[in-house]
Design a protein around this motif. Structure first.
Motif, short mmCIF file in Angstrom:
data_model
loop_
_atom_site.label_atom_id
_atom_site.label_comp_id
_atom_site.label_asym_id
_atom_site.label_seq_id
_atom_site.Cartn_x
_atom_site.Cartn_y
_atom_site.Cartn_z
N LYS A 1 17.85 62.44 70.08
CA LYS A 1 16.76 61.80 70.51
C LYS A 1 16.98 60.29 69.99
N THR A 2 16.32 59.40 70.93
CA THR A 2 16.29 57.99 70.30
C THR A 2 15.04 57.86 69.52
N ASN A 3 15.16 57.01 68.64
CA ASN A 3 13.97 56.92 67.62
C ASN A 3 13.36 55.41 67.84
N TYR A 4 12.27 55.48 67.72
CA TYR A 4 11.22 53.99 67.84
C TYR A 4 10.95 53.29 66.41
N SER A 5 10.63 52.23 66.48
CA SER A 5 10.04 51.50 65.46
C SER A 5 8.86 51.62 65.45
N LYS A 6 7.96 51.36 64.22
CA LYS A 6 6.35 51.48 64.37
C LYS A 6 5.86 50.66 65.51
N ASP A 7 6.39 49.67 66.23
CA ASP A 7 5.90 48.78 67.18
C ASP A 7 6.25 49.55 68.48
N GLY A 8 7.04 50.69 68.42
CA GLY A 8 7.26 51.14 69.74
C GLY A 8 8.51 50.66 70.47
N GLU A 9 9.28 50.16 69.70
CA GLU A 9 10.29 49.55 70.21
C GLU A 9 11.55 50.42 70.02
N ALA A 10 12.43 50.77 71.16
CA ALA A 10 13.31 51.78 70.81
C ALA A 10 14.73 51.17 69.90
N LEU A 11 15.05 51.88 68.69
CA LEU A 11 15.89 51.54 67.80
C LEU A 11 17.51 51.71 68.55
#
Length: 595
Positions: free
Chosen positions: A153-163
C-alpha cells in the motif's frame, strides 16, 4: 555457503502476530521460524514488551519520525537477534541437568543428527573434550522474516500527500530488514512484485561478500516449478541468488491459499526433484554473468539452493518421505504449532477452541480483502463479531491499519473491502438494483464475507502479553490449515517435536487421510465450486481453464498410483474414489458448440 541448521523442520509465518516473537521462544533451541514484519505498529508494541521484560531501555519510534516504519522493523529485529544471541551464550555455560535449555537443546535434536549421536555417546563416557565440543557446537535457529510481496500500500504524509514508492509497505519492510543486523533470510510470498524485486538491488547484504557468502538470503515461497523458475530468472538477471524455494501446497495450508491449475503437490515435487540441478545451473550462470558485468564480487562456487516443502504434513512418516523420496532439505510445520504455547501466541479462548474443534470448523472462505481464498475458523471471535455486525445492520469493520486497502470503486484513495465504509457503499449500490430476494442475498453475503485481517490476526499476541488492543478491537481472526483438525489438545514444545520425529504420536482418533489424498480432495472440491460458479457465465477461456484443471487432477491421481509411499494400500481406495469424483464433473464444451 551451506546453511547449517540443527533441525530438518521450520515453523512458517502464521498471521501477523502468532509467530512475531517465536524466535525469542525457540531459536536458542535450534528451531528456525518466521516473523511477519508487515504490521509496524504490532512490531513496535512487541519491541516495547520484550525490551522491558529483559531490562532494556525502550525509546518509542513515533510516526512523526522520517521513515518510522523501516526504523521500527529494524529496531525490533535487532532486539530479537540480541536476545537470541544472549540466550545462546548463556546456554553454553549451563549444566546438563534436566530442565536446562542446554539439556533441552540436545534432547530435541533428531536421532539422525550427528550432533545428537555424539551427545548420546558422551552420556556414556562424559569425556571433557567431547563436552566442550558439544557446548561449542550449538547453533541458533534462523530468525527469518516474511513479506507478502503484493501488500504494498502507498502511504501518505499527514497532509494527505502520497509518499515516494520507497515508503510503501512492502518496500519499507524490506528496508527495515535490510538495515537490521540479522544474518538470515527474507521470504517473499503472495506472488511477484516487480517494484519490490528491483528494490532488493539497493542493499549489499543480498550480494556476495569477499568470501562469496551472503549475509542476507532470499527465499521464495512458490506453488509450482514454473513459478519458481520464472521468478528465479527475474532475480538472477539482477545478480540476486535464491537460496531456497519454499514449496507450499496450494490448498492444504494455513492463511491465504493460492490454488494451482490443478497441479498437485506430489507431481510438483517430482518436477523439482528431476529439474532442480538444471535450474540451479541456469540461474547460477545468469547470476554470475550479471555480477561480473556489474564489476562487483561474485561467487567462487555455486551457492546452496535449498528445496523445502510445507502444507498439511501431519506424521513423521510423511515428513520422512518428503525429505527422502523428493530429496528436499527441510519441511515446514505450521498450524500444529498453534497448539504449542511455548512456540506461538494464541490467546487462551482461541487456543481452547482450536484444541476442541471438529473438522467442519475449518473451511475455505472468501474473507480476505485481497480477493484470495483464505483458510478460516468458524469458532473464531472475529467470525462471531462479523455476523453480529451484520445482524445489527452495521456490516464491515473500522479500518485503522489500512494494510489491505486496494479498492477505488467509491473513493480516490484506496479503501479496504472489509471496511464499513466500503461495505456500506457497496450494499447501497446493490439495493438500488432491486434484485430478486435470493439473488440479492447471494451478492450481499459476498460483500459482507470480507473480514478485517490487519487487526484480527495481530490481536491474540497483544492479549497474551496483557496489552489492550487500540480502539477496543478485541476480536481475533485465525487462519489454520485443515490439517489442524487431526490435532486435539494443547502440547508442549517437546511433544510436538517428538511427534515430528516419530518419537511419539499425538494425532487424535479422527480418520486422517494421507497429506496427498487430503490435498487432492480439497482440489476436487475447489474444481466443483469453480465449475458451479462458472456454469451460467461460461466462456471459452474458463472452459479451457477448467478442462486443464481436471486433466491435471487426473494426471495427479495416476502419478500417486505409482508412488512408493508407506501404507500405499491404504491410499488406493481413496485415490480411486477421488478419481471417480473428478471424472463425474462435466465441463461444457463451448469451443465444439461454437465450431
Amino acid at each position: 555457503m551451506s546453511k547449517k541448521l540443527a533441525h530438518s523442520f521450520h515453523i512458517p509465518v502464521m498471521g501477523l502476530g502468532f509467530t512475531i516473537d517465536t524466535p525469542i521462544k525457540v531459536a536458542h533451541l535450534g528451531i528456525s521460524s518466521v516473523i511477519s514484519i508487515m504490521d509496524d505498529h504490532l512490531v513496535e508494541e512487541m519491541r516495547e514488551v520484550h525490551a522491558k521484560a529483559n531490562g532494556r531501555e525502550f525509546s518509542p519510534i513515533l510516526k512523526t519520525e522520517a521513515d518510522y516504519r523501516a526504523k521500527r522493523i529494524q529496531a525490533y529485529l535487532n532486539l530479537v537477534n540480541d536476545l537470541v544471541n544472549e540466550k545462546m551464550e548463556s546456554m553454553r555455560h549451563q549444566s546438563w541437568e534436566a530442565g536446562t535449555d542446554l539439556y533441552r537443546y540436545f534432547e530435541l535434536l533428531p536421532e539422525t543428527s550427528l550432533l545428537k549421536q555424539t551427545y548420546l555417546s558422551w552420556l556414556l563416557t562424559k569425556d571433557e573434550s567431547v563436552e566442550n565440543y558439544l557446548r561449542e557446537s550449538i547453533i541458533p535457529g534462523s530468525i527469518d522474516v516474511n513479506i507478502m510481496s503484493k501488500v504494498n500500500k502507498t502511504n501518505y504524509s499527514k497532509d494527505g500527500e502520497a509518499l515516494e514508492k520507497e515508503f510503501a509497505d512492502a518496500l519499507s519492510a524490506l528496508r527495515g530488514y535490510a538495515m537490521s543486523n540479522l544474518q538470515s533470510s527474507v521470504i517473499f510470498s503472495a506472488g511477484y512484485n516487480p517494484l519490490l524485486y528491483s528494490y532488493i538491488e539497493q542493499f549489499e547484504d543480498f550480494f556476495p561478500n569477499a568470501q562469496g557468502a551472503l549475509k542476507k538470503q532470499i527465499i521464495l515461497k512458490v506453488s509450482d516449478f514454473r513459478s519458481a523458475l520464472t521468478q528465479g530468472k527475474l532475480l538472477a538477471k539482477k545478480g540476486l541468488w535464491i537460496s531456497e524455494f519454499r514449496i507450499e501446497s496450494g490448498l492444504n495450508c494455513g492463511g491465504h491459499a493460492f490454488a494451482t491449475d490443478g497441479l498437485l503437490l506430489g507431481p510438483i515435487l517430482e518436477e523439482f526433484k528431476s529439474s532442480r540441478n538444471d535450474m540451479k545451473q541456469e540461474l547460477f550462470d545468469m547470476c554470475q554473468k550479471v555480477l561480473t558485468e556489474k564489476g562487483g564480487l561474485n561467487y567462487s562456487e555455486i551457492p546452496e539452493m535449498r528445496i523445502t516443502v510445507q502444507g498439511g504434513i501431519g506424521t513423521s512418516e510423511e515428513n520422512e518421505f518428503l525429505l527422502d523420496h523428493y530429496q528436499t532439505q527441510g519441511t515446514g510445520w505450521g498450524s500444529p504449532f498453534l497448539l504449542v504455547p511455548e512456540a506461538t501466541n494464541v490467546d487462551e479462548a482461541t487456543l481452547n477452541a482450536l484444541a476442541t474443534a471438529e473438522e467442519s470448523d475449518y473451511y475455505m472462505s472468501h474473507a480476505s480483502p485481497l480477493g484470495v481464498p483464505f483458510n478460516n475458523f468458524r469458532k473464531s471471535s472475529s467470525e462471531k463479531q462479523r455476523l453480529e455486525r451484520i445482524e445489527k445492520g452495521r456490516p464491515g469493520s473500522p479500518c485503522n491499519l489500512e494494510y489491505l486497502s486496494t479498492n477505488t470503486e467509491f473513493t480516490e484513495k484506496p479503501i479496504c473491502t472489509a471496511s464499513r465504509q466500503y461495505q456500506h457503499a457497496k450494499i447501497k449500490e446493490l439495493e438500488a438494483q432491486n434484485l430478486p430476494k435470493n439473488e440479492f442475498r447471494t451478492l450481499f453475503d459476498k460483500i459482507t464475507e470480507k473480514a478485517c485481517l490487519c487487526t484480527g490476526l495481530g490481536t491474540s499476541v497483544l492479549k497474551n502479553h496483557g496489552i489492550k488492543p487500540k480502539h477496543h478491537l478485541n476480536s481475533i481472526a485465525i487462519c489454520p490449515g485443515p490439517n489442524l483438525a487431526y490435532f486435539s489438545g494443547v502440547y508442549s514444545l517437546k511433544e510436538m517435536v517428538d511427534h515430528i520425529y516419530g518419537r511419539i504420536n499425538i494425532l487424535n482418533t479422527n480418520n486422517r487421510p494421507n497429506l496427498f489424498v487430503k490435498e487432492l480432495g480439497l482440489y476436487v472440491d475447489y474444481l466443483k465450486n469453480e465449475l458451479a460458479e462458472s456454469v451460467e457465465n461460461m466462456n471459452v477461456k474458463q472452459e479451457r481453464y477448467l478442462k486443464t484443471f481436471k486433466q491435471n487432477l487426473l494426471a495427479g491421481v495416476e502419478y500417486y498410483k505409482s508412488l512408493p509411499f508407506p501404507n500405499w494400500n491404504d491410499m488406493l481406495p481413496d485415490l480411486k474414489q477421488m478419481e471417480s469424483r473428478i471424472e463425474a464433473l462435466v465441463i461444457p464444451s463451448l469451443e465444439r458448440n461454437m465450431a
